[in-house]
Scaffold this motif. Structure first.
Motif, PDB file in Angstrom:
ATOM      1  N   ASP A 195       4.524  56.829 -31.551  1.00  0.00           N
ATOM      2  CA  ASP A 195       4.497  56.189 -32.878  1.00  0.00           C
ATOM      3  C   ASP A 195       3.062  55.867 -33.292  1.00  0.00           C
ATOM      4  O   ASP A 195       2.757  55.793 -34.484  1.00  0.00           O
TER       5      ASP A 195
ATOM      6  N   ARG B 208      13.586  60.515 -29.777  1.00  0.00           N
ATOM      7  CA  ARG B 208      12.932  60.336 -31.077  1.00  0.00           C
ATOM      8  C   ARG B 208      13.701  61.111 -32.155  1.00  0.00           C
ATOM      9  O   ARG B 208      14.375  62.087 -31.848  1.00  0.00           O
TER      10      ARG B 208
ATOM     11  N   PRO C  84       0.633  58.857 -35.896  1.00  0.00           N
ATOM     12  CA  PRO C  84       1.466  59.374 -36.989  1.00  0.00           C
ATOM     13  C   PRO C  84       0.958  60.692 -37.574  1.00  0.00           C
ATOM     14  O   PRO C  84       1.738  61.443 -38.170  1.00  0.00           O
TER      15      PRO C  84
END
Length: 301
Positions: free
Chosen positions: A115, A148, A118
């Motif tokens: 995360d 994910r 990005p």
């Protein structure tokens, strides 16, 4: 083929995962030449090593990095910092898990940490399918897919048997930005010859050692000199360890282990240089070098 697909693409990709999930083996298989050393020992890779793969329609620069781990030394902290820096710069991140091992807390932590990057597109790679059964592979694909929601692709493969390698490289290339090649066609790595030789010696020294010793081994090439009036190249290198007891292990009884290390390394170095090599190895102690900023600097970390 669309107009976009017909454009040349190039960019940077790196593979992440726990130590020993096959990242360096995958890098070597894609490049088609050994540019990163491999070992069963965790944290074998210590630098960001770039391998260049030319494909129809573009070029991939594969950045092989250390495995992400909980650091116990200053060296470990610096290796993790290096991985973070690379992850912030690449266009594609490939998250690797082996087909023959269940997803664990370390895998989940690394997948969640993506995360923080990005900008990069993410793909999931299930490695080592050659050593897993069909049900095991299916289970692993389902597990990794659930980690994910933004995987651009989930690909099972084997670097050793080259199953699905072309699928992976083509998939990665389609995720790259359009642009010209970043390296000339004949370049396979930007690693210096000296660095590649040092890594080959370290790989040979890692063979058969256990406990903490693998982490304590570093190699420095002191001199490379073609011998006059001969096809022989003289190479002098130092194997650096942290304690006298480790020095004794590397040397072995009456020097037997050091001779074995030299023989294994020399064979690889001769292939690299395409010449006969006289390799002289010296073992020296640098006390607790993994924790000493000055020693780390001298050793290139």
């Amino acid at each position: 083929m669309t107009e976009l697909d017909s454009e040349n693409r190039s960019g940077f990709v790196t593979f992440v995962g726990r130590p020993n999930v096959g990242k360096s083996t995958l890098t070597n298989a894609l490049v088609g030449e050994k540019i990163a050393i491999t070992s069963a020992k965790p944290q074998t890779t210590r630098r960001a090593i770039r391998g260049i793969l030319n494909r129809p329609g573009g070029q991939l620069v594969i950045v092989d990095t250390p495995g992400i781990h909980k650091p116990r030394t200053l060296l470990g902290e610096r290796l993790n910092d290096l991985v973070e820096q690379v992850l912030g710069d690449v266009d594609v991140i490939g998250f690797c898990v082996p087909a023959n091992e269940k997803i664990g807390p370390g895998d989940r932590r690394i997948a969640a940490s993506l995360d923080g990057y990005p900008r990069a597109k993410k793909i999931a790679i299930v490695t080592k399918v050659d050593v897993a059964g069909r049900d095991e592979i299916t289970e692993r694909l389902m597990e990794v897919d659930a980690l994910r929601e933004d995987w651009a692709a989930v690909i099972p493969l084997s670097a050793l048997t080259r199953v699905q390698l072309d699928v992976l490289s083509d998939e990665i290339l389609q995720l790259m930005p359009t642009g010209p090649a970043l390296y000339d066609d004949d370049v396979v790595t930007d690693e210096s010859t000296e660095d590649r030789i040092a890594e080959m010696i370290r790989e040979a020294a890692l063979e058969g050692v256990r406990d903490e010793l693998p982490h304590s081994i570093a190699v420095v090439v002191d001199d490379i000199e073609p011998r006059e009036d001969s096809d022989l190249t003289d190479i002098h290198a130092s194997i650096v360890v942290e304690r006298d007891s480790q020095k004794a292990i590397i040397i072995g009884h009456k020097g037997s282990r050091l001779r074995d290390v030299g023989a294994r390394a020399r064979a690889q170095i001769e292939d690299l240089l395409d010449t006969r090599v006289f390799l002289k190895l010296h073992v020296r102690v640098a006390k607790e070098w993994q924790r000493d900023p000055k020693q780390l600097g001298r050793l290139g970390f």
